[in-house]
Design a protein around this motif. Sequence first.
Motif, PDB file in Angstrom:
ATOM      1  N   GLN A 228     -13.419  13.252  -9.733  1.00 40.49           N
ATOM      2  CA  GLN A 228     -13.477  13.387 -11.271  1.00 40.49           C
ATOM      3  C   GLN A 228     -14.464  14.548 -11.662  1.00 40.49           C
ATOM      4  O   GLN A 228     -15.454  14.899 -10.883  1.00 40.49           O
ATOM      5  CB  GLN A 228     -14.056  11.875 -11.917  1.00 40.49           C
ATOM      6  N   ALA A 229     -14.248  15.011 -12.661  1.00 42.89           N
ATOM      7  CA  ALA A 229     -15.125  16.363 -13.245  1.00 42.89           C
ATOM      8  C   ALA A 229     -16.193  15.938 -14.153  1.00 42.89           C
ATOM      9  O   ALA A 229     -15.821  14.629 -14.872  1.00 42.89           O
ATOM     10  CB  ALA A 229     -14.240  17.180 -13.965  1.00 42.89           C
ATOM     11  N   ALA A 230     -17.290  16.334 -14.054  1.00 46.62           N
ATOM     12  CA  ALA A 230     -18.426  15.937 -14.706  1.00 46.62           C
ATOM     13  C   ALA A 230     -18.815  17.161 -15.211  1.00 46.62           C
ATOM     14  O   ALA A 230     -19.318  18.291 -14.724  1.00 46.62           O
ATOM     15  CB  ALA A 230     -19.602  15.331 -13.872  1.00 46.62           C
ATOM     16  N   ALA A 231     -18.936  17.737 -16.495  1.00 46.23           N
ATOM     17  CA  ALA A 231     -19.274  18.730 -17.298  1.00 46.23           C
ATOM     18  C   ALA A 231     -20.513  18.947 -17.867  1.00 46.23           C
ATOM     19  O   ALA A 231     -20.910  17.956 -18.521  1.00 46.23           O
ATOM     20  CB  ALA A 231     -18.004  19.067 -18.420  1.00 46.23           C
ATOM     21  N   ILE A 232     -21.198  19.795 -17.813  1.00 48.80           N
ATOM     22  CA  ILE A 232     -22.436  20.107 -18.171  1.00 48.80           C
ATOM     23  C   ILE A 232     -22.140  21.280 -19.094  1.00 48.80           C
ATOM     24  O   ILE A 232     -21.829  22.513 -18.843  1.00 48.80           O
ATOM     25  CB  ILE A 232     -23.572  20.572 -17.325  1.00 48.80           C
TER      26      ILE A 232
ATOM     27  N   LEU B   5     -27.504  17.811 -19.032  1.00 42.16           N
ATOM     28  CA  LEU B   5     -26.973  16.519 -18.799  1.00 42.16           C
ATOM     29  C   LEU B   5     -25.425  16.505 -18.891  1.00 42.16           C
ATOM     30  O   LEU B   5     -24.873  17.010 -19.893  1.00 42.16           O
ATOM     31  CB  LEU B   5     -27.631  15.612 -19.561  1.00 42.16           C
ATOM     32  N   SER B   6     -24.658  15.887 -17.866  1.00 46.38           N
ATOM     33  CA  SER B   6     -23.189  16.014 -18.029  1.00 46.38           C
ATOM     34  C   SER B   6     -22.978  14.760 -19.222  1.00 46.38           C
ATOM     35  O   SER B   6     -23.620  13.997 -19.334  1.00 46.38           O
ATOM     36  CB  SER B   6     -22.782  15.833 -16.743  1.00 46.38           C
ATOM     37  N   GLY B   7     -21.714  14.798 -19.383  1.00 43.71           N
ATOM     38  CA  GLY B   7     -21.409  13.598 -19.859  1.00 43.71           C
ATOM     39  C   GLY B   7     -20.901  12.513 -18.996  1.00 43.71           C
ATOM     40  O   GLY B   7     -21.088  12.561 -17.781  1.00 43.71           O
ATOM     41  N   ALA B   8     -20.641  11.250 -19.470  1.00 45.85           N
ATOM     42  CA  ALA B   8     -20.412  10.018 -18.468  1.00 45.85           C
ATOM     43  C   ALA B   8     -19.403  10.388 -17.733  1.00 45.85           C
ATOM     44  O   ALA B   8     -18.371  10.585 -18.377  1.00 45.85           O
ATOM     45  CB  ALA B   8     -20.430   8.807 -19.283  1.00 45.85           C
ATOM     46  N   VAL B   9     -19.308   9.879 -16.751  1.00 49.65           N
ATOM     47  CA  VAL B   9     -17.964   9.758 -15.511  1.00 49.65           C
ATOM     48  C   VAL B   9     -17.875   8.255 -15.216  1.00 49.65           C
ATOM     49  O   VAL B   9     -18.863   7.648 -14.684  1.00 49.65           O
ATOM     50  CB  VAL B   9     -18.587  10.559 -14.088  1.00 49.65           C
ATOM     51  N   ALA B  10     -16.754   7.694 -15.318  1.00 49.85           N
ATOM     52  CA  ALA B  10     -16.462   6.236 -15.440  1.00 49.85           C
ATOM     53  C   ALA B  10     -16.325   6.241 -13.820  1.00 49.85           C
ATOM     54  O   ALA B  10     -15.236   6.881 -13.155  1.00 49.85           O
ATOM     55  CB  ALA B  10     -15.271   5.800 -15.943  1.00 49.85           C
TER      56      ALA B  10
END
Length: 111
Positions: free
Chosen positions: A6-10, A16-21
Motif C-alpha cells: 500500500q502507498a503512504a504519501a508524505i 507525516l504521511s496520511g493514514a494507511v489502513a
Amino acid sequence: MDTVSQAAAIAINSSLSGAVALGEKVAVGIVMPASWDAASLTFQGSADGGVTFSNVHDSSGNELSVTTAAGRYVYLDPSAFVGLNQIKIRSGTSGSPVNQTAARTLTIVTR
C-alpha cells in the motif's frame, strides 16, 4: 501468508504521511522512494479505527525508529505493529520531524 503493498504519501514540505489502513494485517517492510531527504522513519499508530493516533514505542519505551535511505527495502519487526489497524509514517522523529522537499510515496508491505 500473502503480502499486500500500500502507498503512504508524505506531501511536499511535510513530515507525516496520511493514514494507511492495515486491517488485520501487520507491517513487515517499507520500500523507500528513489528520492528521499535523509531522515530516519518513526511511526504513529491507531488501534481505534483512526480516531486517535499515538507515537509508536518499543517495549523499552523508546520511540520506534528505523534508519533508512532512498531506494531501499527496510524490514520491519511485525510485532511492533500488532494491534494497530492504521499507521502513519513520519520522516524524522516526533521531537525532530524532517519535512520532505518534494512529495514522497513510500510503499508499506503488510502480511
